[in-house]
Design a protein around this motif. Structure first.
Motif, PDB file in Angstrom:
ATOM      1  N   UNK A   1      12.800 -18.597  -5.677  1.00  0.00           N
ATOM      2  CA  UNK A   1      14.174 -18.151  -5.940  1.00  0.00           C
ATOM      3  C   UNK A   1      14.319 -16.634  -5.873  1.00  0.00           C
ATOM      4  N   UNK A   2      13.278 -15.946  -5.421  1.00  0.00           N
ATOM      5  CA  UNK A   2      13.315 -14.485  -5.285  1.00  0.00           C
ATOM      6  C   UNK A   2      13.380 -14.154  -3.800  1.00  0.00           C
ATOM      7  N   UNK A   3      14.561 -13.941  -3.246  1.00  0.00           N
ATOM      8  CA  UNK A   3      14.661 -13.741  -1.793  1.00  0.00           C
ATOM      9  C   UNK A   3      14.015 -12.440  -1.337  1.00  0.00           C
ATOM     10  N   UNK A   4      13.516 -12.478  -0.095  1.00  0.00           N
ATOM     11  CA  UNK A   4      12.949 -11.306   0.571  1.00  0.00           C
ATOM     12  C   UNK A   4      11.841 -10.682  -0.269  1.00  0.00           C
ATOM     13  N   UNK A   5      10.893 -11.525  -0.693  1.00  0.00           N
ATOM     14  CA  UNK A   5       9.786 -11.072  -1.535  1.00  0.00           C
ATOM     15  C   UNK A   5       8.674 -10.464  -0.678  1.00  0.00           C
ATOM     16  N   UNK A   6       8.361  -9.206  -0.939  1.00  0.00           N
ATOM     17  CA  UNK A   6       7.266  -8.513  -0.263  1.00  0.00           C
ATOM     18  C   UNK A   6       6.175  -8.247  -1.305  1.00  0.00           C
ATOM     19  N   UNK A   7       5.063  -8.951  -1.133  1.00  0.00           N
ATOM     20  CA  UNK A   7       3.934  -8.836  -2.061  1.00  0.00           C
ATOM     21  C   UNK A   7       2.899  -7.902  -1.445  1.00  0.00           C
ATOM     22  N   UNK A   8       2.623  -6.796  -2.129  1.00  0.00           N
ATOM     23  CA  UNK A   8       1.684  -5.797  -1.625  1.00  0.00           C
ATOM     24  C   UNK A   8       0.481  -5.756  -2.561  1.00  0.00           C
ATOM     25  N   UNK A   9      -0.648  -6.187  -2.060  1.00  0.00           N
ATOM     26  CA  UNK A   9      -1.857  -6.247  -2.875  1.00  0.00           C
ATOM     27  C   UNK A   9      -3.031  -5.654  -2.106  1.00  0.00           C
ATOM     28  N   UNK A  10      -4.147  -5.503  -2.800  1.00  0.00           N
ATOM     29  CA  UNK A  10      -5.325  -4.931  -2.172  1.00  0.00           C
ATOM     30  C   UNK A  10      -6.500  -5.886  -2.301  1.00  0.00           C
ATOM     31  N   UNK A  11      -7.600  -5.537  -1.649  1.00  0.00           N
ATOM     32  CA  UNK A  11      -8.817  -6.332  -1.751  1.00  0.00           C
ATOM     33  C   UNK A  11     -10.021  -5.427  -1.537  1.00  0.00           C
ATOM     34  N   UNK A  12     -11.176  -5.929  -1.919  1.00  0.00           N
ATOM     35  CA  UNK A  12     -12.416  -5.177  -1.733  1.00  0.00           C
ATOM     36  C   UNK A  12     -12.823  -5.159  -0.258  1.00  0.00           C
ATOM     37  N   UNK A  13     -12.610  -6.281   0.393  1.00  0.00           N
ATOM     38  CA  UNK A  13     -12.917  -6.383   1.818  1.00  0.00           C
ATOM     39  C   UNK A  13     -12.122  -7.542   2.405  1.00  0.00           C
ATOM     40  N   UNK A  14     -12.062  -7.549   3.732  1.00  0.00           N
ATOM     41  CA  UNK A  14     -11.291  -8.577   4.425  1.00  0.00           C
ATOM     42  C   UNK A  14     -11.982  -8.861   5.742  1.00  0.00           C
ATOM     43  N   UNK A  15     -12.116 -10.152   6.094  1.00  0.00           N
ATOM     44  CA  UNK A  15     -12.831 -10.467   7.325  1.00  0.00           C
ATOM     45  C   UNK A  15     -11.879 -10.630   8.500  1.00  0.00           C
ATOM     46  N   UNK A  16     -12.443 -10.856   9.679  1.00  0.00           N
ATOM     47  CA  UNK A  16     -11.634 -10.879  10.901  1.00  0.00           C
ATOM     48  C   UNK A  16     -10.813 -12.153  11.056  1.00  0.00           C
ATOM     49  N   UNK A  17     -10.955 -13.095  10.142  1.00  0.00           N
ATOM     50  CA  UNK A  17     -10.030 -14.222  10.078  1.00  0.00           C
ATOM     51  C   UNK A  17      -8.795 -13.871   9.249  1.00  0.00           C
ATOM     52  N   UNK A  18      -8.911 -12.829   8.397  1.00  0.00           N
ATOM     53  CA  UNK A  18      -7.837 -12.463   7.486  1.00  0.00           C
ATOM     54  C   UNK A  18      -8.069 -12.942   6.078  1.00  0.00           C
ATOM     55  N   UNK A  19      -9.286 -13.410   5.772  1.00  0.00           N
ATOM     56  CA  UNK A  19      -9.614 -13.840   4.416  1.00  0.00           C
ATOM     57  C   UNK A  19      -9.915 -12.621   3.547  1.00  0.00           C
ATOM     58  N   UNK A  20      -9.329 -12.585   2.350  1.00  0.00           N
ATOM     59  CA  UNK A  20      -9.467 -11.413   1.486  1.00  0.00           C
ATOM     60  C   UNK A  20     -10.337 -11.711   0.278  1.00  0.00           C
ATOM     61  N   UNK A  21     -11.267 -10.810   0.018  1.00  0.00           N
ATOM     62  CA  UNK A  21     -12.102 -10.845  -1.185  1.00  0.00           C
ATOM     63  C   UNK A  21     -11.644  -9.729  -2.101  1.00  0.00           C
ATOM     64  N   UNK A  22     -11.032 -10.096  -3.220  1.00  0.00           N
ATOM     65  CA  UNK A  22     -10.519  -9.111  -4.176  1.00  0.00           C
ATOM     66  C   UNK A  22     -11.325  -9.077  -5.460  1.00  0.00           C
ATOM     67  N   UNK A  23     -12.542  -9.671  -5.434  1.00  0.00           N
ATOM     68  CA  UNK A  23     -13.284  -9.858  -6.683  1.00  0.00           C
ATOM     69  C   UNK A  23     -14.687  -9.271  -6.703  1.00  0.00           C
TER      70      UNK A  23
END
Length: 414
Positions: free
Chosen positions: A285-307
């Motif tokens: 119910x929150x229109x036009x939601x842009x979620x901006x987060x970070x991660x420790x690393x990210x692989x070439x598939x786009x999988x994010x490790x934030x832990x």
């Protein structure tokens, strides 16, 4: 209810108690400091703490009691190895579900404002897991602190529901993102270019979110729906970038003391529980939601490790999976992962060909729309596997680009 000393309040925690303790600016420091430095107190108790790395570092665990956390940090590592600290990495919606299950929590230790004329205390800067937990009528032990701001949009607790309380005027926990730097500034500018006027923003803590808010100064009609509200939203308010008719929704307000003083200027501030902020039903119910987060690393598939970093857990999922899923589910929303392309030396790429075995996937590839580094943006939504890899290599540190794609090609294409 009865007034007691800090020592007596800590001593009221008994063997068999399963105690929830808030972190962020809601940490009841008068009691947690005493517990951390007095091992014999609360023997046989179990603590469940929403402590945030870089903010809430007190270790309540020892050989006599246990502590469960959702974010790992360096000061807890020895206790983790000894079996005194338990690490439970879950999204915030999953954490709430667990905490509110029968038998998990029977006591809440909370910091609140002194009561108003109607006998109600404000939770001030902290909603998070407290509203739902308190609705289950647990035993409540409280620290009354006049530094807790009384905000119209914050949850309240009746004095009549408090079994025992002490008083303290210790300063609230604060957060400092540190000095701005050029890498974070470049990332912030790339992210700002992706965000349209009228978007609803979710950001975490750190240099990139803080500098992003400054980079959005020329935007208009922005809304805030986030797990964390910090100093950066004051920058948006001062720049005239916020939609003043929209509610600023967050489960926690955490930042500088100056930020806390300015919170009353947000006339539509809503400090709420996870259930009213992070759930899929609410985010839809929150229109036009842009979620901006970070991660420790990210692989070439786009999988994010934030832990995990360097083979060790240094954080936890938190609200990241909830907001990534919520933003990705919208046609006009966007799930963004923003991170430096490499470590400060440039030697270790933060974009990797694949995540190592045993490294957690905090956000799966299908919940990441765009990845941003200081070298640009990689649009992944709808892209095939090879195109994803090519776009991510293009925003990796230049010293690692050839190696990354060669490794990807060798492992997955040949």
């Amino acid at each position: 209810m009865r007034a007691v000393s800090v020592e007596a309040l800590a001593g009221a925690i008994r063997a068999g108690d399963k105690v929830f303790v808030s972190g962020s600016a809601g940490e009841p420091i008068a009691v947690t400091e005493l517990l951390a430095t007095t091992p014999e107190l609360a023997a046989g108790a179990e603590f469940h703490c929403s402590f945030i790395p870089g903010v809430n570092s007190r270790n309540l665990a020892n050989e006599n009691r246990r502590m469960t956390v959702g974010f790992m940090q360096g000061g807890f590592r020895k206790s983790l190895a000894a079996g005194h600290v338990r690490f439970a990495p879950m999204s915030y919606t999953a954490t709430l579900q667990h905490l509110c299950s029968d038998g998990v929590i029977n006591t809440v230790l909370v910091q609140v404002s002194p009561p108003d004329s109607d006998g109600y205390c404000s939770l001030g800067l902290q909603g998070e897991f407290l509203p739902q937990l308190l609705s289950r009528k647990p035993r409540v032990l409280a620290v009354l602190n006049p530094n807790v701001p009384v905000l119209a949009g914050s949850p309240k607790l009746a004095m009549a529901d408090i079994e025992a309380y002490c008083e303290s005027d210790l300063p609230l926990a604060t957060y400092d993102p540190g000095k701005p730097n050029a890498v974070a500034q470049a990332i912030a500018e790339h992210v700002a270019a992706l965000i349209p006027n009228g978007a609803a923003l979710q950001c975490g803590l750190g240099k990139i979110p803080n500098q992003l808010m400054a980079a959005l100064a020329d935007h208009r009609q922005l809304r805030i729906h986030s797990g964390m509200a910090s100093d950066g939203i004051v920058s948006l308010l001062d720049a005239g970038a916020l939609d003043l008719d929209a509610t600023v929704t967050s489960i926690v307000a955490l930042g500088s003391s100056a930020f806390y003083r300015r919170l009353p200027e947000f006339k539509k501030l809503n400090i709420c529980g996870v259930e009213a902020c992070h759930s899929a039903q609410v985010l839809a119910q929150v229109p036009k939601l842009f979620a901006v987060n970070s991660s420790m690393e990210l692989d070439l598939f786009g999988q994010a490790n934030a832990e995990m970093l360097g083979g060790r857990f240094v954080s936890g999922p938190g609200g990241l999976p909830d907001f990534a899923a919520g933003a990705r589910a919208q046609y006009d929303g966007c799930s963004i992962i923003a991170l430096p392309a490499a470590d400060p030396t440039g030697e270790q790429s933060r974009i990797v060909a694949r995540l190592d075995s045993g490294v957690p996937v905090s956000v799966p590839q299908y919940l990441v729309d765009v990845v941003v580094t200081e070298y640009g943006s990689a649009y992944l939504r709808g892209a095939d596997m090879v195109t994803r890899a090519e776009r991510l290599v293009a925003i990796a540190h230049p010293d690692h680009r050839d190696r990354l794609f060669a490794e990807f090609e060798q492992r997955f294409l040949l």
